[in-house]
Write a protein that holds these residues in place. Structure first.
Motif, PDB file in Angstrom:
ATOM      1  N   THR A  18       0.704   8.393   1.622  1.00 40.26           N
ATOM      2  CA  THR A  18       0.042   9.233   1.060  1.00 40.26           C
ATOM      3  C   THR A  18       0.108  10.826   2.440  1.00 40.26           C
ATOM      4  OG1 THR A  18      -1.478   8.255  -1.073  1.00 40.26           O
ATOM      5  CG2 THR A  18      -1.562  10.494   0.195  1.00 40.26           C
ATOM      6  N   PHE A  19      -0.163  11.033   2.686  1.00 36.07           N
ATOM      7  CA  PHE A  19       0.009  11.976   3.970  1.00 36.07           C
ATOM      8  C   PHE A  19       0.956  11.959   5.043  1.00 36.07           C
ATOM      9  CE2 PHE A  19      -4.016  11.016   2.773  1.00 36.07           C
ATOM     10  CZ  PHE A  19      -4.048  12.179   1.344  1.00 36.07           C
ATOM     11  N   GLY A  54       0.731  -1.291   0.317  1.00 37.42           N
ATOM     12  CA  GLY A  54      -0.172  -0.167  -0.038  1.00 37.42           C
ATOM     13  C   GLY A  54       0.686   1.100  -0.005  1.00 37.42           C
ATOM     14  N   PHE A  55       2.270   0.973   0.139  1.00 37.24           N
ATOM     15  CA  PHE A  55       3.351   2.406   0.572  1.00 37.24           C
ATOM     16  C   PHE A  55       3.362   2.797  -0.839  1.00 37.24           C
ATOM     17  CE2 PHE A  55       3.992   1.139   4.961  1.00 37.24           C
ATOM     18  CZ  PHE A  55       3.530   2.536   5.932  1.00 37.24           C
ATOM     19  N   ARG A  56       3.204   1.934  -2.092  1.00 42.52           N
ATOM     20  CA  ARG A  56       3.147   2.776  -3.134  1.00 42.52           C
ATOM     21  C   ARG A  56       2.227   2.973  -4.234  1.00 42.52           C
ATOM     22  NH1 ARG A  56       6.651  -1.587  -7.636  1.00 42.52           N
ATOM     23  NH2 ARG A  56       6.973   0.615  -9.305  1.00 42.52           N
ATOM     24  N   LEU A  57       1.034   2.973  -3.275  1.00 41.29           N
ATOM     25  CA  LEU A  57      -0.217   3.822  -3.965  1.00 41.29           C
ATOM     26  C   LEU A  57      -0.154   5.230  -3.346  1.00 41.29           C
ATOM     27  CD1 LEU A  57      -2.602   3.240  -5.482  1.00 41.29           C
ATOM     28  CD2 LEU A  57      -3.586   2.485  -3.424  1.00 41.29           C
ATOM     29  N   ASN A  58       0.515   6.031  -4.064  1.00 41.96           N
ATOM     30  CA  ASN A  58      -0.380   7.725  -3.760  1.00 41.96           C
ATOM     31  C   ASN A  58      -1.162   7.839  -3.775  1.00 41.96           C
ATOM     32  OD1 ASN A  58       0.004  10.494  -3.750  1.00 41.96           O
ATOM     33  ND2 ASN A  58       2.111  10.070  -3.000  1.00 41.96           N
ATOM     34  N   ASP A 113      10.381   3.616  -0.328  1.00 44.97           N
ATOM     35  CA  ASP A 113      11.514   2.707  -1.838  1.00 44.97           C
ATOM     36  C   ASP A 113      11.307   1.273  -0.947  1.00 44.97           C
ATOM     37  OD1 ASP A 113      12.041   1.851  -4.692  1.00 44.97           O
ATOM     38  OD2 ASP A 113      13.892   1.917  -3.287  1.00 44.97           O
ATOM     39  N   VAL A 114      12.200   1.855   0.438  1.00 43.10           N
ATOM     40  CA  VAL A 114      12.297   0.826   1.415  1.00 43.10           C
ATOM     41  C   VAL A 114      11.415   0.247   1.645  1.00 43.10           C
ATOM     42  CG1 VAL A 114      13.587  -0.254   3.877  1.00 43.10           C
ATOM     43  CG2 VAL A 114      14.702   1.822   1.677  1.00 43.10           C
ATOM     44  N   LEU A 115      10.243   0.318   1.599  1.00 43.61           N
ATOM     45  CA  LEU A 115       8.750  -0.100   2.854  1.00 43.61           C
ATOM     46  C   LEU A 115       8.408  -1.255   1.161  1.00 43.61           C
ATOM     47  CD1 LEU A 115       7.411   2.556   4.243  1.00 43.61           C
ATOM     48  CD2 LEU A 115       8.422   0.366   5.351  1.00 43.61           C
ATOM     49  N   SER A 130      10.219   9.910   3.696  1.00 38.58           N
ATOM     50  CA  SER A 130      10.873  10.352   1.886  1.00 38.58           C
ATOM     51  C   SER A 130      10.762   9.510   0.547  1.00 38.58           C
ATOM     52  CB  SER A 130      12.301  10.669   2.986  1.00 38.58           C
ATOM     53  OG  SER A 130      12.769   8.952   3.402  1.00 38.58           O
ATOM     54  N   ALA A 131      11.109  10.169   0.126  1.00 40.15           N
ATOM     55  CA  ALA A 131      11.199   8.777  -1.047  1.00 40.15           C
ATOM     56  C   ALA A 131      11.825   7.267  -0.809  1.00 40.15           C
ATOM     57  CB  ALA A 131      11.559  10.106  -2.600  1.00 40.15           C
TER      58      ALA A 131
END
Length: 342
Positions: free
Chosen positions: A276-277, A79-83, A286-288, A281-282
């Motif tokens: 998203t909120f 889910g962390f990929r979904l902005n 990316d790590v997650l 950091s990017a």
């Protein structure tokens, strides 16, 4: 946990982790990236069946745990990929087109699979994989399908993953090849790639072949489909369980069961909101996301370790035929949508 179970878990964890990390690394190579890290992990898990029989027998209980629990953890982290802000900026039309594409593909693939003789569960898994986001969708929907035959279910999962892998790879090559004939701009082609290809890896490979504008639109369109994983799993779970209850009432064989609630998909939505909120950091995001693919890869490798493939080859024709037709229809639909609205 007993010492024997602990040993089984760690042995299974080491075996599947090797497959998962190797899959991630191999997926960075040219051409191999068309297959995707998750499918590579599955293939490496299959190769692990060549390990000594006593080692596989010892790891078996741990393999079952990993294929179940690590799958859910991986989907939560994905889910962390979904902005959500990026998707909102893309506009309502992107979400609507994705919703129509996902709904139509799932219904058509399921209908054709059943018509061609596939089992109900296999048809559902293949349809969701083709409609939403490939292997992750297959594994996300699978827990909603209750069964007493776990071996059969694992066979269905692997076969559904194989369908979306082969279809996605073939159509990636087809779309890159016919792009000059379609008279699409690069951003329009990105919409087509993201809306019609099954795995995120497929959309990235096709979109990335024609520059940043194409790649950005491919990712936005693809993530719009990924966003629908949670509602699709909920709807499939409700529909499938409701039908089982109805059948049990007609046969007077069983009492109605409670509907299965996929709490891990709630975690998927929560991590999307957090990613998203909150000021991640990017690099942290990316790590997650990489961690998500490691856990999902371990679950896929565990699946590969525990499947009887002789049975799968006997039952694959129906869903492959259905997927060819539905994938072609999806491609035509997305070409039309890209010309009309993008």
């Amino acid at each position: 946990m007993s010492i024997m179970k602990t040993k089984s878990f760690w042995l299974a964890a080491i075996m599947t982790l090797i497959c998962s990390v190797a899959g991630v690394l191999l997926a960075k190579l040219p051409y191999v990236n068309l297959i995707g890290a998750l499918v590579l992990a599955l293939l490496l898990g299959i190769a692990m069946q060549l390990a000594p029989a006593h080692m596989r027998a010892e790891a078996k209980p741990g393999v079952g745990f990993i294929s179940n629990k690590f799958l859910r953890l991986g989907i939560i982290l994905l889910g962390f990929r979904l902005n959500l802000e990026t998707l909102a900026e893309a506009g309502v039309k992107t979400i609507l087109v994705a919703a129509v594409a996902v709904t139509g593909t799932i219904c058509l693939t399921y209908y054709l699979s059943r018509k061609f003789g596939a089992s109900d569960e296999l048809a559902i898994l293949s349809a969701c994989g083709c409609g939403v986001c490939g292997a992750a969708a297959v594994m996300g929907v699978s827990p909603q399908l209750e069964t007493t035959d776990e071996e059969r279910k694992r066979e269905d999962e692997v076969l559904a993953v194989a369908v979306v892998c082969v279809m996605g790879t073939v159509f990636t090559l087809i779309e890159i090849g016919i792009k000059p004939l379609l008279h699409l701009t690069d951003p329009q082609f990105g919409i087509v790639a993201g809306g019609s290809l099954h795995e995120i890896a497929h959309a990235v490979a096709a979109g990335g072949a024609f520059g940043k504008g194409s790649l950005d639109n491919a990712l936005i369109m693809k993530l719009s489909r990924v966003l629908l994983l949670a509602p699709v799993a909920l709807i499939v779970g409700y529909w499938y369980q409701h039908r089982l209850v109805k059948e049990s009432e007609e046969d007077h064989t069983a009492a109605p069961k409670k509907l299965p609630i996929p709490w891990f998909l709630g975690g998927f939505i929560l991590t999307s909101i957090l990613g998203t909120f909150l000021p991640f950091s990017a690099a942290a995001l990316d790590v997650l996301v990489q961690a998500a693919y490691i856990f999902l890869g371990m679950a896929m490798a565990a699946l590969g370790l525990s499947v009887n493939f002789k049975v799968i080859f006997k039952r694959g024709g129906a869903v492959f035929g259905a997927a060819v037709i539905s994938s072609t229809c999806l491609l035509v639909f997305m070409i039309i949508m890209s010309k009309l609205f993008f």
